[in-house]
Design an enzyme around this catalytic site. Sequence first.
Site, PDB file in Angstrom:
ATOM      1  CG  HIS A  51      -1.639   1.300   1.433  1.00 40.32           C
ATOM      2  ND1 HIS A  51      -2.486   1.912   0.538  1.00 40.32           N
ATOM      3  CD2 HIS A  51      -1.515   2.156   2.490  1.00 40.32           C
ATOM      4  CE1 HIS A  51      -2.865   3.082   1.040  1.00 40.32           C
ATOM      5  NE2 HIS A  51      -2.283   3.254   2.227  1.00 40.32           N
ATOM      6  CG  HIS A  76       1.020   7.008   4.027  1.00 35.64           C
ATOM      7  ND1 HIS A  76       1.349   6.205   2.972  1.00 35.64           N
ATOM      8  CD2 HIS A  76      -0.250   6.654   4.388  1.00 35.64           C
ATOM      9  CE1 HIS A  76       0.319   5.415   2.681  1.00 35.64           C
ATOM     10  NE2 HIS A  76      -0.664   5.657   3.536  1.00 35.64           N
ATOM     11  CD  GLU A  80      -3.573   6.055  12.760  1.00 34.34           C
ATOM     12  OE1 GLU A  80      -2.964   7.057  13.160  1.00 34.34           O
ATOM     13  OE2 GLU A  80      -4.710   5.729  13.146  1.00 34.34           O
ATOM     14  CG  ASP A  81      -1.363   1.276  10.245  1.00 36.32           C
ATOM     15  OD1 ASP A  81      -2.217   1.903  10.892  1.00 36.32           O
ATOM     16  OD2 ASP A  81      -1.466   1.010   9.033  1.00 36.32           O
ATOM     17  CG  ASP A 263     -22.388  18.220 -23.733  1.00 36.22           C
ATOM     18  OD1 ASP A 263     -23.158  17.923 -22.809  1.00 36.22           O
ATOM     19  OD2 ASP A 263     -21.661  19.228 -23.729  1.00 36.22           O
TER      20      ASP A 263
HETATM   21 MN    MN Z   1      -2.547   4.687   3.844  1.00 33.77          MN
END
Ligand code: MN
Length: 730
Positions: A51, A76, A80-81, A263
């Site tokens: 990812h 990134h 967080e993880d 269109d």
């Molecule tokens: Mn991500």
Amino acid sequence: MTLEESYQRLEDTVRSYNPGANFQQIRAAFDYARSSHAGQLRKDGSPFVTHPLAVAQIVAEELHLDSESIVAALLHDTVEDTGTSHADIARLFSPTIADLVEGVTKLTRVQYTSKEQEQMENLRKMLMAMAKDIRVILIKIADRLHNMRTMEYQTPEKQKQKSYETMEIYAPIAHRLGMQKMKWELEDLSLKYLDPVGYRDITQALDEKTAEYEGFMDGIRRQIEARLTASGIDGTVYGRLKHPYSIYRKMYTQNKSMTDVFDLIAFRVIVDTVADCYNVLGIIHDLYHPILGRFKDYIGTPKPNMYQSLHTTVISQVGIPFEVQIRTREMHEVAEYGVAAHWKYKQGGQGSGDEKNYEWVRRLLENQEGADAEDFIHSLKVDMFADEVFVFTPAGDVINLPAGATPIDFAYTIHSQVGNHMVAAKVNGRIVQFDYKLSNGDVVEVETSQSAHGPSRDWIKIAKSSNARSKIRQWFKKERREENIVNGKASFESEIKRTGVTLKELTSDENLPAVLSKLSYNSLDDMYAAIGYGGVTALKLVGRLREEINHILRQHQTAPPEETPAEQPKTPQHRPVHGEQGVIVEGMDNCLVKFAKCCTPVPGDGIVGFITRGYGVSVHRSDCPNALRSMADPSDAGRWIRVSWGEKTGSNYQTTLEVLAKDRPALMVDISTIISSTKTQFRGLNARLTGDGCVLFTMDVSVSGAEQMRTVMRRLEQISGVIRVSRPVK
Ligand code: MN
């Protein structure tokens, strides 16, 4: 593709636009992400690190961002993880990269609730992140794009929730930042989960149309290309079917079926210069029948997100309508990649990460449409909830406004001058109050008057769109007097010039008191301001000064003789054979010739030549005031010689045209159509509002001679609203 191969692809992509990138650091970031996310799997069963690697690939491929951004994209999700901290990244990579990662993490943690107040709070957090470093938001959008691309492995609830967020928050932000390509993909992917049936219907219908329209689109493309080649314009043409979400939105907001959506096909013509954009517009309108009210000049008036292009909708010979967007290569880059494209230009592909380089982005966001920060948040929110109302102009143009919008919002959306001069509004043919709430499908008509007093302060409260509010505020904020004086003076000066008297003479100490008392103004500035405001015309005032003007003209006649022109140039000795650029210089063969920039003569004009010091003969029009003045000057008079046009002249002489016209929609369409149909070409173009509802176009054109000029000028004069067509002398 193995993980290592995917990583190599990333390096190759970065190297293709930024060979000087810090590959050592990028490699280290990849290795760090891989070990931090070790053991974590994505929903599809692949290692989690695929990812961040894919996000870095998007950041590189779609946005061409710098090394720091690539590194931050790879890292990134580590904070967080995994157990990584800001300090870890600052130590291992750099404090800037740690800030970028932290910025993305903060955005990831934002919980989107439907509660108004919290929504505002979250938006502020996002804006703060954006203002701090635009790269944070770019990486976050790339992150969301990859998540959306791989959304099929998520639960249906998660799919819906993420798609809603994407549609309401990320796609509008991508739009704000001008990143059209990513915005479209985000919208289409969101639609796929928000309304799977609607999405499938549209994509299936589009697939069928693709086959049906393939030959048609190919034919149109070739037709346009052939005309470009014939006109010597270097351009790229391509056609496409519009993307699913834009069709979907039209179907739902205008309550139409797929077959009724007007269109489906759009062409793009990408050229080198702005002048060529208008040349191409003329060509398109010459080839196909333009649909009234569908022309948009976003080059003259760029969208707030910096988007620039000419849009027009035309009907082909076989009755199929299609849209054509015309822009330069640079405008195209900005349209596709928005802020990122600008950023790339500023960086020159180097990627230093200097704050100053994206300071302008923050300013753009802060000053969007002249709105303050509060307004911007408000307008962003308006966009995000898509609570819009669609109304028609009398010409059938669809204008979208925020829900609850009033005729004031409508008028200012058309043009700030329309808003400022509005005196009455009609909805569906009936006069309404200015605070009338517009509904979908209303036909709105605004009546304007040059003598309107301008907006009232109440309008700021009545208007729903930040665009209208900021334009009204600007009107009040603006130092109107200053501006009116400048404009008023310019039009008074040009009007007085026609009488043969100069402004200086008229307003000399001797004449000024009589002039002011005759016109009943206390000062010249008061008078200019009145003209600039539109309270009185310069013509009318000049008319009242007949007596003073005649007085000055009588003084001219009794002026001393040194002002009369010198003797005519000498008679020729022999006739030369060759003409240089079509010009024969009497008494000189193969003489270097150039055309004076002040009066840009073309074959057929009366001309005179001036022997310059070292640059051959400069050719002026014989009525050029600069030439006449110089001939009257004894020290120059001897250098003027006779020149004439030879029998053979070329076909490309550049000269300048000035068109003064009342501003109105599609004015530029009419002008460019005439320019094109008379086989004339724009070489440069400049338009300026004169402040009294008029536009002054200065157009550099190339023609074969005076006869063509006369034809073009005569036809331009016939355009509705055109006041004056002239060949200016600088
Ligand atoms: Mn991500």
